[in-house]
Design a protein around this motif. Structure first.
Motif, mmCIF file in Angstrom:
data_model
loop_
_atom_site.group_PDB
_atom_site.id
_atom_site.type_symbol
_atom_site.label_atom_id
_atom_site.label_comp_id
_atom_site.label_asym_id
_atom_site.label_seq_id
_atom_site.Cartn_x
_atom_site.Cartn_y
_atom_site.Cartn_z
ATOM 1 N N LYS A 41 0.831 -1.208 0.000
ATOM 2 C CA LYS A 41 0.000 0.000 0.000
ATOM 3 C C LYS A 41 0.863 1.255 0.000
ATOM 4 O O LYS A 41 0.588 2.213 -0.724
ATOM 5 C CB LYS A 41 -0.935 -0.003 1.207
ATOM 6 C CG LYS A 41 -1.942 1.113 1.190
ATOM 7 C CD LYS A 41 -2.951 0.957 2.301
ATOM 8 C CE LYS A 41 -4.034 2.009 2.174
ATOM 9 N NZ LYS A 41 -5.079 1.830 3.174
ATOM 10 N N LEU A 45 0.863 4.064 -2.990
ATOM 11 C CA LEU A 45 0.542 5.464 -2.727
ATOM 12 C C LEU A 45 1.711 6.381 -3.090
ATOM 13 O O LEU A 45 1.517 7.461 -3.671
ATOM 14 C CB LEU A 45 0.140 5.655 -1.264
ATOM 15 C CG LEU A 45 -1.157 4.960 -0.844
ATOM 16 C CD1 LEU A 45 -1.397 5.139 0.649
ATOM 17 C CD2 LEU A 45 -2.332 5.465 -1.653
ATOM 18 N N ALA A 48 1.873 6.623 -6.843
ATOM 19 C CA ALA A 48 0.857 7.530 -7.381
ATOM 20 C C ALA A 48 1.316 8.984 -7.264
ATOM 21 O O ALA A 48 1.143 9.772 -8.205
ATOM 22 C CB ALA A 48 -0.463 7.326 -6.652
ATOM 23 N N SER A 49 1.910 9.346 -6.133
ATOM 24 C CA SER A 49 2.327 10.739 -5.972
ATOM 25 C C SER A 49 3.547 11.068 -6.831
ATOM 26 O O SER A 49 3.619 12.138 -7.422
ATOM 27 C CB SER A 49 2.594 11.055 -4.508
ATOM 28 O OG SER A 49 3.714 10.345 -4.052
ATOM 29 N N SER A 54 -3.456 8.683 -10.693
ATOM 30 C CA SER A 54 -4.462 8.399 -9.671
ATOM 31 C C SER A 54 -4.094 7.120 -8.922
ATOM 32 O O SER A 54 -3.301 6.307 -9.400
ATOM 33 C CB SER A 54 -5.841 8.250 -10.312
ATOM 34 O OG SER A 54 -5.878 7.069 -11.076
ATOM 35 N N GLU A 55 -4.693 6.950 -7.741
ATOM 36 C CA GLU A 55 -4.446 5.731 -6.968
ATOM 37 C C GLU A 55 -4.931 4.500 -7.720
ATOM 38 O O GLU A 55 -4.307 3.447 -7.650
ATOM 39 C CB GLU A 55 -5.130 5.822 -5.606
ATOM 40 C CG GLU A 55 -4.442 6.754 -4.645
ATOM 41 C CD GLU A 55 -5.090 6.739 -3.272
ATOM 42 O OE1 GLU A 55 -5.600 5.678 -2.864
ATOM 43 O OE2 GLU A 55 -5.083 7.793 -2.616
ATOM 44 N N GLU A 56 -6.028 4.636 -8.414
ATOM 45 C CA GLU A 56 -6.557 3.507 -9.180
ATOM 46 C C GLU A 56 -5.554 3.061 -10.241
ATOM 47 O O GLU A 56 -5.312 1.855 -10.417
ATOM 48 C CB GLU A 56 -7.880 3.922 -9.837
ATOM 49 C CG GLU A 56 -8.584 2.781 -10.539
ATOM 50 C CD GLU A 56 -9.926 3.223 -11.103
ATOM 51 O OE1 GLU A 56 -10.261 2.732 -12.196
ATOM 52 O OE2 GLU A 56 -10.611 4.023 -10.453
ATOM 53 N N ALA A 58 -2.344 3.583 -10.100
ATOM 54 C CA ALA A 58 -1.196 3.030 -9.370
ATOM 55 C C ALA A 58 -1.462 1.583 -8.962
ATOM 56 O O ALA A 58 -0.569 0.744 -9.029
ATOM 57 C CB ALA A 58 -0.892 3.887 -8.148
ATOM 58 N N TRP A 59 -2.698 1.280 -8.531
ATOM 59 C CA TRP A 59 -3.036 -0.104 -8.178
ATOM 60 C C TRP A 59 -3.020 -0.988 -9.423
ATOM 61 O O TRP A 59 -2.634 -2.158 -9.339
ATOM 62 C CB TRP A 59 -4.392 -0.186 -7.472
ATOM 63 C CG TRP A 59 -4.293 0.182 -6.027
ATOM 64 C CD1 TRP A 59 -4.773 1.301 -5.433
ATOM 65 C CD2 TRP A 59 -3.644 -0.576 -4.990
ATOM 66 N NE1 TRP A 59 -4.468 1.303 -4.091
ATOM 67 C CE2 TRP A 59 -3.781 0.160 -3.789
ATOM 68 C CE3 TRP A 59 -2.958 -1.782 -4.955
ATOM 69 C CZ2 TRP A 59 -3.263 -0.288 -2.581
ATOM 70 C CZ3 TRP A 59 -2.440 -2.225 -3.743
ATOM 71 C CH2 TRP A 59 -2.589 -1.488 -2.573
#
Length: 161
Positions: A41, A45, A48-49, A54-56, A58-59
């Protein structure tokens, strides 16, 4: 272009091709970052930054990384035992040099388990001991019953199937 060189992004190519190239680069960077030992996680995160996605997304990149990990494991599974064995030997030598005997003993135990010489052996030559306790016989009178002395030198070999 050599075999180790990667193709450069063509600014005149369609946008779909350019985004696929960027995605592969992002996934590669995330794949390399997982060796830092951070939880998934936190990696996602941070990814993503840093990548400004976006986090989506990145996942999604993380799912691609897990696919790459599965491919790596499937390709190199046979060599893992040898690698682990050599790493344990290095740890054993370092522990012995530093006088860390508890660590050395633990490594020796794990090496023995890996090569299979630490298996418990069941031998049929060990005697089986059976003990029976009988209540004392009631004797007339006020005296307590005396138990006969026990002779523990007698053994009885009993064959078990």
């Amino acid at each position: 272009m050599g075999p180790n060189e990667e193709p450069k992004e063509n600014k005149h190519a369609p946008k779909i091709t350019r985004t696929a190239f960027r995605k592969n680069e992002r996934v590669k960077r995330l794949y390399l970052r997982q060796l830092e030992g951070l939880p998934a996680k936190q990696l996602v995160l941070d990814h993503a930054s840093k990548e400004q996605i976006s986090e989506e997304t990145a996942w999604r990149d993380w799912r691609e990384v897990t696919k790459l990990n599965d491919q790596d494991f499937a390709a190199e599974r046979e060599t893992y035992a040898a690698r682990i064995f050599s790493m344990r030997q290095k740890v054993l030598n370092a522990a012995l040099k530093r006088g860390q005997m508890n660590t050395a003993a633990q490594v020796l135990d794990s090496l023995a388990r890996q090569i299979g010489c630490d298996e418990p052996t069941a031998t049929e030559s060990l005697p089986e001991i059976r003990v029976r306790v009988q209540p004392p016989a009631q004797m007339p009178g006020s005296e307590a019953a005396q138990l006969p002395p026990i002779d523990v030198t007698e053994t009885e070999d009993v064959e078990t199937d």
